[in-house]
Design a protein around this motif. Structure first.
Motif, PDB file in Angstrom:
ATOM      1  N   ARG A 139     -43.695  25.471   6.234  1.00 26.76           N
ATOM      2  CA  ARG A 139     -44.082  25.457   4.823  1.00 26.76           C
ATOM      3  C   ARG A 139     -42.894  25.144   3.924  1.00 26.76           C
ATOM      4  NH1 ARG A 139     -45.861  31.145   4.231  1.00 26.76           N
ATOM      5  NH2 ARG A 139     -45.847  30.658   2.000  1.00 26.76           N
ATOM      6  N   ALA A 140     -41.705  25.493   4.384  1.00 32.37           N
ATOM      7  CA  ALA A 140     -40.494  25.212   3.609  1.00 32.37           C
ATOM      8  C   ALA A 140     -39.949  23.814   3.875  1.00 32.37           C
ATOM      9  CB  ALA A 140     -39.422  26.251   3.927  1.00 32.37           C
ATOM     10  N   GLY A 141     -40.642  23.027   4.709  1.00 30.82           N
ATOM     11  CA  GLY A 141     -40.216  21.662   4.991  1.00 30.82           C
ATOM     12  C   GLY A 141     -39.190  21.536   6.090  1.00 30.82           C
ATOM     13  N   LEU A 142     -38.983  22.605   6.865  1.00 31.61           N
ATOM     14  CA  LEU A 142     -38.008  22.562   7.949  1.00 31.61           C
ATOM     15  C   LEU A 142     -38.676  22.114   9.245  1.00 31.61           C
ATOM     16  CD1 LEU A 142     -36.151  25.913   7.180  1.00 31.61           C
ATOM     17  CD2 LEU A 142     -35.647  23.620   6.325  1.00 31.61           C
ATOM     18  N   ASP A 143     -37.889  21.600  10.161  1.00 35.02           N
ATOM     19  CA  ASP A 143     -38.396  21.178  11.473  1.00 35.02           C
ATOM     20  C   ASP A 143     -38.243  22.318  12.472  1.00 35.02           C
ATOM     21  OD1 ASP A 143     -38.974  18.698  10.457  1.00 35.02           O
ATOM     22  OD2 ASP A 143     -37.145  17.752  11.210  1.00 35.02           O
ATOM     23  N   THR A 144     -39.188  22.397  13.407  1.00 35.46           N
ATOM     24  CA  THR A 144     -39.157  23.460  14.426  1.00 35.46           C
ATOM     25  C   THR A 144     -39.194  22.822  15.818  1.00 35.46           C
ATOM     26  OG1 THR A 144     -41.573  23.667  14.264  1.00 35.46           O
ATOM     27  CG2 THR A 144     -40.251  25.156  12.926  1.00 35.46           C
ATOM     28  N   PRO A 145     -38.029  22.478  16.369  1.00 32.54           N
ATOM     29  CA  PRO A 145     -37.990  21.851  17.695  1.00 32.54           C
ATOM     30  C   PRO A 145     -38.671  22.703  18.773  1.00 32.54           C
ATOM     31  CG  PRO A 145     -35.841  21.720  16.621  1.00 32.54           C
ATOM     32  CD  PRO A 145     -36.677  22.636  15.803  1.00 32.54           C
ATOM     33  N   ILE A 146     -38.568  24.023  18.657  1.00 27.97           N
ATOM     34  CA  ILE A 146     -39.271  24.927  19.572  1.00 27.97           C
ATOM     35  C   ILE A 146     -40.430  25.532  18.786  1.00 27.97           C
ATOM     36  CG2 ILE A 146     -39.099  26.993  21.000  1.00 27.97           C
ATOM     37  CD1 ILE A 146     -36.165  26.375  21.424  1.00 27.97           C
ATOM     38  N   ALA A 147     -41.616  25.028  19.033  1.00 23.53           N
ATOM     39  CA  ALA A 147     -42.770  25.387  18.209  1.00 23.53           C
ATOM     40  C   ALA A 147     -43.249  26.814  18.445  1.00 23.53           C
ATOM     41  CB  ALA A 147     -43.916  24.406  18.468  1.00 23.53           C
ATOM     42  N   ASN A 148     -43.061  27.328  19.650  1.00 30.30           N
ATOM     43  CA  ASN A 148     -43.542  28.672  19.968  1.00 30.30           C
ATOM     44  C   ASN A 148     -42.418  29.452  20.641  1.00 30.30           C
ATOM     45  OD1 ASN A 148     -44.912  30.990  20.881  1.00 30.30           O
ATOM     46  ND2 ASN A 148     -46.818  29.854  21.175  1.00 30.30           N
ATOM     47  N   LEU A 149     -41.561  30.041  19.816  1.00 30.21           N
ATOM     48  CA  LEU A 149     -40.420  30.789  20.351  1.00 30.21           C
ATOM     49  C   LEU A 149     -40.867  31.992  21.162  1.00 30.21           C
ATOM     50  CD1 LEU A 149     -37.342  31.218  20.464  1.00 30.21           C
ATOM     51  CD2 LEU A 149     -37.544  32.558  18.357  1.00 30.21           C
ATOM     52  N   TYR A 150     -41.959  32.605  20.750  1.00 29.03           N
ATOM     53  CA  TYR A 150     -42.454  33.791  21.456  1.00 29.03           C
ATOM     54  C   TYR A 150     -42.747  33.458  22.925  1.00 29.03           C
ATOM     55  CZ  TYR A 150     -45.321  37.822  22.612  1.00 29.03           C
ATOM     56  OH  TYR A 150     -45.820  38.935  23.222  1.00 29.03           O
ATOM     57  N   GLN A 151     -43.556  32.430  23.159  1.00 30.57           N
ATOM     58  CA  GLN A 151     -43.894  32.046  24.527  1.00 30.57           C
ATOM     59  C   GLN A 151     -42.675  31.515  25.266  1.00 30.57           C
ATOM     60  OE1 GLN A 151     -46.608  32.746  25.977  1.00 30.57           O
ATOM     61  NE2 GLN A 151     -47.971  33.248  24.267  1.00 30.57           N
TER      62      GLN A 151
END
Length: 241
Positions: A139-151
């Motif tokens: 939502r803040a416009g940042l990229d998330t290379p690891i989409a699911n850190l929990y898993q």
């Protein structure tokens, strides 16, 4: 997981009983098999770390037509409908009471805006970021290379993924910000809960290569404290309440 199992059992007890009665009176092998398997899978996935209410939506949806079948075939007068409908109303009221605990208030929206203001002000668009709840970062416009850190972290803990890949990224300062719900500063605070599977090399790699830049507290039910970590060379910004 135990809390959600109790909540689900209370909410689905009455419609589940009515559904079983309906299938016993009007047998349907396909629906019966579907109901049994959906209930079994619900209990199975509720036992996994990170389980929540979304895991019982399918059996809940299945119980609705089965409850309707019971009513249409057994209720002939308004008086005879009073009992089953009263039970159904009690079930819906119970579900609503559970839901009220998580209804957001103006304070909760203000706390969310504080997180967004921090992320948008301090990090350029499309900066790589890491967090348990990727929605806040996206939502803040940042990229998330690891989409699911929990898993991802649980796969590392189980030995299905090497820890070296994540540790190398920490040492290279790949992420502009790491937004976690766990206080990594001490072993005692880091391992208080099991919100994500944390190993000691992972904790040490973060605190050795990143510094705590801001903290955010929340009052919303089941919303945990946020800790924002940034690379050491980045200037510190004031902490948020």
């Amino acid at each position: 997981a135990c809390v959600w199992a109790v909540i689900v059992s209370v909410i689905l007890a009455i419609p589940g009983t009515v559904a079983v009665i309906s299938l016993l009176r009007y047998p349907n092998k396909l629906l019966a098999c579907y109901l049994v398997w959906s209930a079994f899978l619900m209990e199975l996935v509720l036992a996994k770390p990170g389980s929540s209410s979304n895991y019982f939506l399918e059996p809940a949806l299945l119980l609705c037509p089965l409850f309707a079948v019971f009513l249409t075939r057994n209720v002939t007068t308004l008086l005879s409908a009073f009992g089953p409908l009263s039970l159904l109303a009690g079930t819906l009221l119970t579900a609503q009471i559970v839901n009220w605990a998580g209804n957001p208030r103006p304070l909760d929206f203000a706390e969310d805006r504080a997180v967004q203001a921090y992320l948008r002000t301090n990090f350029p668009q499309h900066s790589p970021a890491l967090g348990t709840f990727t929605g806040d970062l996206l939502r803040a416009g940042l990229d998330t290379p690891i989409a699911n850190l929990y898993q991802y972290t649980w796969l590392v803990c189980e030995g299905r993924l090497p820890a070296s890949g994540l540790l190398t990224q920490f040492k290279q300062h790949r992420f502009a910000v790491i937004l976690l719900n766990t206080d990594l500063r001490t072993k005692e605070s880091a391992y208080q809960g099991d919100f994500m599977c944390l190993i000691e090399p992972m904790r040490l790699a973060i605190i050795q290569n990143y510094k705590l830049d801001a903290e955010f507290s929340f009052h919303l039910f089941d919303k945990r404290h946020y800790y924002a970590w940034v690379p050491h060379e980045r200037p510190s910004t004031p902490s948020r309440p």
